[in-house]
Every structure is written in structure tokens, then in C-alpha cells.
Design a protein around this motif. Structure first.
Motif, mmCIF file in Angstrom:
data_model
loop_
_atom_site.group_PDB
_atom_site.id
_atom_site.type_symbol
_atom_site.label_atom_id
_atom_site.label_comp_id
_atom_site.label_asym_id
_atom_site.label_seq_id
_atom_site.Cartn_x
_atom_site.Cartn_y
_atom_site.Cartn_z
ATOM 1 N N ALA A 111 0.827 -1.203 0.000
ATOM 2 C CA ALA A 111 0.000 0.000 0.000
ATOM 3 C C ALA A 111 0.864 1.258 0.000
ATOM 4 N N LEU A 112 1.962 1.242 0.738
ATOM 5 C CA LEU A 112 2.862 2.396 0.728
ATOM 6 C C LEU A 112 3.414 2.638 -0.677
ATOM 7 N N GLU A 113 3.740 1.563 -1.367
ATOM 8 C CA GLU A 113 4.201 1.692 -2.755
ATOM 9 C C GLU A 113 3.076 2.243 -3.637
ATOM 10 N N ARG A 114 1.899 1.703 -3.474
ATOM 11 C CA ARG A 114 0.757 2.093 -4.313
ATOM 12 C C ARG A 114 0.396 3.560 -4.121
ATOM 13 N N TYR A 115 0.517 4.045 -2.888
ATOM 14 C CA TYR A 115 0.167 5.430 -2.596
ATOM 15 C C TYR A 115 1.340 6.393 -2.802
ATOM 16 N N GLY A 116 2.467 5.874 -3.289
ATOM 17 C CA GLY A 116 3.577 6.746 -3.657
ATOM 18 C C GLY A 116 4.440 7.233 -2.515
ATOM 19 N N ALA A 117 4.455 6.524 -1.386
ATOM 20 C CA ALA A 117 5.329 6.922 -0.285
ATOM 21 C C ALA A 117 6.786 6.815 -0.716
ATOM 22 N N PRO A 118 7.610 7.805 -0.425
ATOM 23 C CA PRO A 118 9.026 7.712 -0.798
ATOM 24 C C PRO A 118 9.737 6.626 0.005
ATOM 25 N N ASP A 119 10.898 6.212 -0.462
ATOM 26 C CA ASP A 119 11.646 5.156 0.212
ATOM 27 C C ASP A 119 11.969 5.518 1.653
ATOM 28 N N ARG A 120 12.129 6.802 1.934
ATOM 29 C CA ARG A 120 12.487 7.231 3.291
ATOM 30 C C ARG A 120 11.354 7.016 4.291
ATOM 31 N N THR A 121 10.128 6.865 3.815
ATOM 32 C CA THR A 121 8.992 6.619 4.701
ATOM 33 C C THR A 121 8.926 5.134 5.022
ATOM 34 N N ARG A 122 9.288 4.806 6.258
ATOM 35 C CA ARG A 122 9.366 3.414 6.669
ATOM 36 C C ARG A 122 8.108 3.000 7.428
ATOM 37 N N LEU A 123 7.944 1.730 7.560
ATOM 38 C CA LEU A 123 6.798 1.161 8.263
ATOM 39 C C LEU A 123 7.199 0.804 9.694
ATOM 40 N N TRP A 124 6.399 1.252 10.643
ATOM 41 C CA TRP A 124 6.579 0.880 12.049
ATOM 42 C C TRP A 124 5.362 0.039 12.459
ATOM 43 N N ALA A 125 5.601 -1.140 12.977
ATOM 44 C CA ALA A 125 4.512 -2.050 13.341
ATOM 45 C C ALA A 125 4.349 -2.092 14.855
ATOM 46 N N MET A 126 3.121 -1.850 15.312
ATOM 47 C CA MET A 126 2.843 -1.992 16.731
ATOM 48 C C MET A 126 2.528 -3.457 17.037
ATOM 49 N N ILE A 127 3.243 -3.974 18.016
ATOM 50 C CA ILE A 127 3.098 -5.366 18.439
ATOM 51 C C ILE A 127 2.404 -5.334 19.793
ATOM 52 N N GLU A 128 1.139 -5.770 19.835
ATOM 53 C CA GLU A 128 0.358 -5.564 21.054
ATOM 54 C C GLU A 128 -0.724 -6.614 21.283
ATOM 55 N N THR A 129 -0.580 -7.785 20.654
ATOM 56 C CA THR A 129 -1.526 -8.881 20.870
ATOM 57 C C THR A 129 -0.758 -10.190 21.027
ATOM 58 N N PRO A 130 -1.367 -11.198 21.663
ATOM 59 C CA PRO A 130 -0.704 -12.499 21.745
ATOM 60 C C PRO A 130 -0.346 -13.073 20.378
ATOM 61 N N GLU A 131 -1.223 -12.900 19.388
ATOM 62 C CA GLU A 131 -0.915 -13.410 18.049
ATOM 63 C C GLU A 131 0.349 -12.775 17.495
ATOM 64 N N ALA A 132 0.475 -11.466 17.662
ATOM 65 C CA ALA A 132 1.652 -10.773 17.149
ATOM 66 C C ALA A 132 2.918 -11.218 17.870
ATOM 67 N N ILE A 133 2.825 -11.399 19.176
ATOM 68 C CA ILE A 133 4.006 -11.852 19.929
ATOM 69 C C ILE A 133 4.466 -13.212 19.417
ATOM 70 N N LEU A 134 3.535 -14.118 19.215
ATOM 71 C CA LEU A 134 3.889 -15.466 18.784
ATOM 72 C C LEU A 134 4.390 -15.508 17.342
ATOM 73 N N LYS A 135 4.077 -14.483 16.556
ATOM 74 C CA LYS A 135 4.536 -14.420 15.166
ATOM 75 C C LYS A 135 5.585 -13.334 14.959
ATOM 76 N N ALA A 136 6.152 -12.823 16.034
ATOM 77 C CA ALA A 136 7.036 -11.658 15.948
ATOM 78 C C ALA A 136 8.227 -11.886 15.025
ATOM 79 N N ASP A 137 8.794 -13.065 15.053
ATOM 80 C CA ASP A 137 9.980 -13.331 14.229
ATOM 81 C C ASP A 137 9.646 -13.204 12.744
#
Length: 286
Positions: A111-137
Motif C-alpha cells: 500500500a505504501l508503494e501504491r500510494y507513492g510513499a518515498p523510500d524514506r517513509t518506513r513502516l513501524w509495526a505496533m506489536i500488542e496482541t498475543p498473536e503478534a508476539i507469537l509471530k514476531a519473528d
């Protein structure tokens, strides 16, 4: 450590609907800002908040602070519009709450690519559920656009049906697992917020714990937390002096493999740690 190291000791949430707060943020000595469209903004204020934060991100008036925008979560009625507007504003990062799977990371990166975000705009993911913790790697290694984990400790406590207690014993396994995932992937990782802004000692203890664990810094909810957080995540004078001594002794040893400093045996790994301390010190001193 690369010379491109960027400090993230203190990253402060600022409500996107509060124009006075966005103006004040230009003078707060934090390393980064999360201009918030999610929890801190009432539903009827979200469109205006979106305009505010996107204007702020494009203003160039925040100096060296790393500027990010937290959009509303995947599946909410505001998510797509938030994401498109944030990409157009070209912040340093876009923070997405409750990222639970590597597939979601890949969809967000697309989506960032599709909406034209420049390369400098990085993605930060909030990890805040048991599912995310177990899939963090797998989440951490899902896409090169992902640059940072932000641990949502309040939501995690809720999801675990745990309690907020000094020392955070109920959260320690989750914190350790996400740290392992972030370090394996080579991305940054920020500790969660401390809720009681009047509890100075408790906040200091949690900052110290976060640094000892290995977090790059901490997310904050009040400007008064910034300076003590910066101090906690910065090398002390003693640490800098020790690191300088280790690096100098290693150089004097001309790569002999092992040297001794103050009675301690020093190997290459200790030099790597010392060089990281000096790189952080140089970055935060300027």
C-alpha cells in the motif's frame, strides 16, 4: 555500528487533533514524534486530525526529530484514508497499530508503494496482541520497508488479562520474544508507555529496565517524560570512558586477538559493544 545510526531514545505520542500540542512538539527535546490519529483522537475529530498531522509532517519545522504518523488500524473505517494521506505527507515513518501477521506487513508495504510513499517513509509495526508476539519473528522479517517494532504494552496487558505491576513480570516473556525477533531482523524496537506521569521513580525504573533489556528507546505520553528518558537511554560518562579505553587498548594491541583493560580480558565482541556505545554517544551529543 553504522554512522547512519539514528537515536530513538524518546518517542513521544502527540494527539493529531490538538493543534497547540503539535506546535509545542517543535520545541520538545525528544528524538521522535508519533503524531496520532488513533487512540488520542475522537471519531468525529479524525478527519481534521488527519489534515493537521499531514500538514505538520510536510512543514519541515520539526528539526532533527524523527516524525511519524500513527494511522488507524487495519479494518477500521479510517485506515485507508489515513494511509493514503500519510503516504502523501512523506513522514519518516507510518505507525500501524495491531499488526498481527507477516501478511499484513506485506500488504501495508504494498500500500505504501501504491500510494507513492518515498523510500524514506518506513513502516513501524505496533506489536500488542498475543498473536503478534507469537509471530514476531516472521513479522519482523516480512518486508524491507519495516524499520521498527513499537510494543503496545497497555493493549498487551489487556489481551493477556494480566495486571500492571512494578517490574512488569507478566510481560517479560513477550518483551524478550519481540526483542529477539527485532534483533534477528536488524530492526529497531521501542518499549511501551508508562501510564502514571506523576510516578517519577517508577518511570525511571522502567526506563532502566528497558535499556537493560536492549530496547532502543521508549514511547512516551507526556513531555515531562522526555528528558529523564533521554538520560536513561544515553551512555553515562563512565560508560563512555570505559568504551574509549577498550577501543584504545584494542588498537594498541594491533589486533592481537585478546587484550586486558583494568584486569578484564577484552575480545573483539567487547570492542563491538564499546564502538556501539561511542556511536550512540556521538549521535546524541550533537
Amino acid at each position: 555500528m553504522s554512522a547512519a545510526y539514528r537515536p530513538r531514545r524518546s518517542v513521544l505520542y502527540m494527539p493529531g487533533s490538538n493543534e497547540r500540542a503539535l506546535e509545542k512538539a517543535k520545541t520538545i527535546p525528544c528524538d521522535g514524534l508519533i503524531l496520532d490519529l488513533e487512540d488520542a483522537v475522537a471519531p468525529d475529530a479524525k478527519p481534521r486530525a488527519r489534515e493537521n498531522v499531514c500538514a505538520a509532517a510536510g512543514s519541515g519545522e520539526y528539526g532533527r526529530r524523527e516524525l511519524t504518523i500513527r494511522v488507524n488500524g487495519i479494518g477500521t473505517q479510517w485506515h485507508d484514508a489515513d494511509l493514503e494521506a500519510a503516504c502523501a505527507a512523506s513522514p519518516d515513518g507510518i505507525v500501524v497499530p495491531k499488526v498481527n501477521t507477516p501478511k499484513e506487513v506485506r500488504r501495508l508495504a504494498a500500500a505504501l508503494e501504491r500510494y507513492g510513499a518515498p523510500d524514506r517513509t518506513r513502516l513501524w509495526a505496533m506489536i500488542e496482541t498475543p498473536e503478534a508476539i507469537l509471530k514476531a519473528d516472521k513479522i519482523a522479517r516480512a518486508d524491507e520497508r519495516l524499520a521498527c517494532f513499537v510494543i503496545g504494552t497497555n493493549d498487551l496487558v489487556k489481551e493477556l488479562q494480566a495486571q500492571h505491576v512494578p517490574g512488569r513480570a507478566p510481560l517479560l516473556p513477550a518483551l524478550a520474544q519481540t526483542l529477539l525477533a527485532a534483533r534477528r531482523a536488524g530492526i529497531a524496537i521501542l518499549d511501551g508507555v508508562y501510564n502514571n506521569v506523576q510516578d517519577v521513580d517508577g518511570f525511571a525504573a522502567e526506563c532502566q529496565q528497558g535499556r537493560e533489556f536492549g530496547f532502543d528507546g521508549k514511547t512516551l505520553i507526556h513531555p515531562g517524560q522526555v528528558e529523564p528518558c533521554n538520560a536513561a537511554f544515553s551512555p553515562s560518562v563512565a560508560e563512555v570512558e570505559e568504551a574509549e579505553g577498550i577501543v584504545a587498548a584494542w588498537r594498541d594491541g594491533q589486533g592481537s586477538g585478546v587484550v586486558t583493560v583494568n584486569g578484564k580480558m577484552i575480545e573483539r565482541l567487547h570492542v563491538d559493544i564499546a564502538e556501539r556505545v561511542l556511536a550512540i554517544h556521538a549521535a546524541v551529543a550533537n
